[in-house]
Design a protein around this motif. Sequence first.
Motif, PDB file in Angstrom:
ATOM      1  N   ARG A 192       7.609  13.492  -5.380  1.00 24.47           N
ATOM      2  CA  ARG A 192       7.626  14.380  -6.535  1.00 24.47           C
ATOM      3  C   ARG A 192       7.232  15.800  -6.170  1.00 24.47           C
ATOM      4  O   ARG A 192       7.788  16.763  -6.693  1.00 24.47           O
ATOM      5  CB  ARG A 192       6.654  13.832  -7.583  1.00 24.47           C
ATOM      6  N   LEU A 193       6.276  15.944  -5.253  1.00 24.02           N
ATOM      7  CA  LEU A 193       5.745  17.262  -4.929  1.00 24.02           C
ATOM      8  C   LEU A 193       6.414  17.928  -3.738  1.00 24.02           C
ATOM      9  O   LEU A 193       6.155  19.092  -3.462  1.00 24.02           O
ATOM     10  CB  LEU A 193       4.236  17.154  -4.680  1.00 24.02           C
ATOM     11  N   ARG A 194       7.245  17.191  -3.010  1.00 27.78           N
ATOM     12  CA  ARG A 194       7.898  17.741  -1.826  1.00 27.78           C
ATOM     13  C   ARG A 194       8.908  18.813  -2.252  1.00 27.78           C
ATOM     14  O   ARG A 194       9.697  18.596  -3.172  1.00 27.78           O
ATOM     15  CB  ARG A 194       8.610  16.627  -1.090  1.00 27.78           C
ATOM     16  N   PRO A 195       8.887  19.959  -1.588  1.00 25.00           N
ATOM     17  CA  PRO A 195       9.880  20.979  -1.934  1.00 25.00           C
ATOM     18  C   PRO A 195      11.278  20.510  -1.537  1.00 25.00           C
ATOM     19  O   PRO A 195      11.478  19.924  -0.487  1.00 25.00           O
ATOM     20  CB  PRO A 195       9.437  22.204  -1.134  1.00 25.00           C
ATOM     21  N   ARG A 196      12.210  20.757  -2.391  1.00 22.58           N
ATOM     22  CA  ARG A 196      13.589  20.329  -2.141  1.00 22.58           C
ATOM     23  C   ARG A 196      14.272  21.309  -1.201  1.00 22.58           C
ATOM     24  O   ARG A 196      14.187  22.515  -1.358  1.00 22.58           O
ATOM     25  CB  ARG A 196      14.361  20.244  -3.435  1.00 22.58           C
ATOM     26  N   THR A 197      14.969  20.774  -0.222  1.00 27.25           N
ATOM     27  CA  THR A 197      15.711  21.623   0.715  1.00 27.25           C
ATOM     28  C   THR A 197      17.181  21.604   0.324  1.00 27.25           C
ATOM     29  O   THR A 197      17.750  20.538   0.098  1.00 27.25           O
ATOM     30  CB  THR A 197      15.527  21.125   2.141  1.00 27.25           C
ATOM     31  N   PRO A 198      17.787  22.759   0.262  1.00 25.88           N
ATOM     32  CA  PRO A 198      19.203  22.805  -0.150  1.00 25.88           C
ATOM     33  C   PRO A 198      20.162  22.345   0.901  1.00 25.88           C
ATOM     34  O   PRO A 198      19.967  22.093   1.981  1.00 25.88           O
ATOM     35  CB  PRO A 198      19.451  24.274  -0.475  1.00 25.88           C
ATOM     36  N   ALA A 208       5.037   8.104  -4.078  1.00 28.64           N
ATOM     37  CA  ALA A 208       5.643   8.656  -5.291  1.00 28.64           C
ATOM     38  C   ALA A 208       5.222  10.114  -5.492  1.00 28.64           C
ATOM     39  O   ALA A 208       6.050  10.958  -5.856  1.00 28.64           O
ATOM     40  CB  ALA A 208       5.256   7.818  -6.504  1.00 28.64           C
ATOM     41  N   LEU A 209       3.966  10.412  -5.241  1.00 26.74           N
ATOM     42  CA  LEU A 209       3.504  11.794  -5.379  1.00 26.74           C
ATOM     43  C   LEU A 209       4.151  12.705  -4.337  1.00 26.74           C
ATOM     44  O   LEU A 209       4.523  13.840  -4.638  1.00 26.74           O
ATOM     45  CB  LEU A 209       1.981  11.863  -5.260  1.00 26.74           C
ATOM     46  N   ARG A 210       4.283  12.220  -3.097  1.00 33.76           N
ATOM     47  CA  ARG A 210       4.932  13.027  -2.068  1.00 33.76           C
ATOM     48  C   ARG A 210       6.387  13.309  -2.426  1.00 33.76           C
ATOM     49  O   ARG A 210       6.877  14.416  -2.233  1.00 33.76           O
ATOM     50  CB  ARG A 210       4.837  12.324  -0.717  1.00 33.76           C
ATOM     51  N   ARG A 249       0.838  -1.193   0.000  1.00 35.28           N
ATOM     52  CA  ARG A 249       0.000   0.000   0.000  1.00 35.28           C
ATOM     53  C   ARG A 249       0.868   1.235   0.000  1.00 35.28           C
ATOM     54  O   ARG A 249       1.973   1.233   0.492  1.00 35.28           O
ATOM     55  CB  ARG A 249      -0.894   0.017   1.231  1.00 35.28           C
ATOM     56  N   GLY A 250       0.318   2.301  -0.539  1.00 33.98           N
ATOM     57  CA  GLY A 250       0.971   3.585  -0.457  1.00 33.98           C
ATOM     58  C   GLY A 250       1.979   3.878  -1.546  1.00 33.98           C
ATOM     59  O   GLY A 250       2.718   4.848  -1.444  1.00 33.98           O
ATOM     60  N   GLY A 251       2.048   3.087  -2.570  1.00 32.17           N
ATOM     61  CA  GLY A 251       3.027   3.318  -3.626  1.00 32.17           C
ATOM     62  C   GLY A 251       2.780   4.606  -4.378  1.00 32.17           C
ATOM     63  O   GLY A 251       3.696   5.408  -4.585  1.00 32.17           O
ATOM     64  N   LEU A 252       1.551   4.848  -4.760  1.00 30.90           N
ATOM     65  CA  LEU A 252       1.226   6.053  -5.514  1.00 30.90           C
ATOM     66  C   LEU A 252       1.368   7.295  -4.649  1.00 30.90           C
ATOM     67  O   LEU A 252       1.947   8.300  -5.061  1.00 30.90           O
ATOM     68  CB  LEU A 252      -0.196   5.967  -6.080  1.00 30.90           C
ATOM     69  N   GLY A 253       0.864   7.227  -3.426  1.00 27.13           N
ATOM     70  CA  GLY A 253       0.967   8.381  -2.527  1.00 27.13           C
ATOM     71  C   GLY A 253       2.405   8.730  -2.209  1.00 27.13           C
ATOM     72  O   GLY A 253       2.785   9.900  -2.180  1.00 27.13           O
TER      73      GLY A 253
END
Length: 68
Positions: A62-68, A58-60, A52-56
Amino acid sequence: MNVTHQYLFDTYRAARLGEPMPPAPGAHDVAVLRSVRDRRRFERVLAGRPARGGLGAALRRRLRPRTP
């Protein structure tokens, strides 16, 4: 010719030949989608990944802001 026209031709042919009527277009769509989902979950379990949770996840990622 679209799906509705084909369905009407098939029901007419079935009525003339005394055969059972074909299912209406879209009658089994939900069942097909559920079986695809179940198959994907099964393949994930066989591969040793969480079922469970594969799609969620992957979306997180992809959509998570990158921290430098």
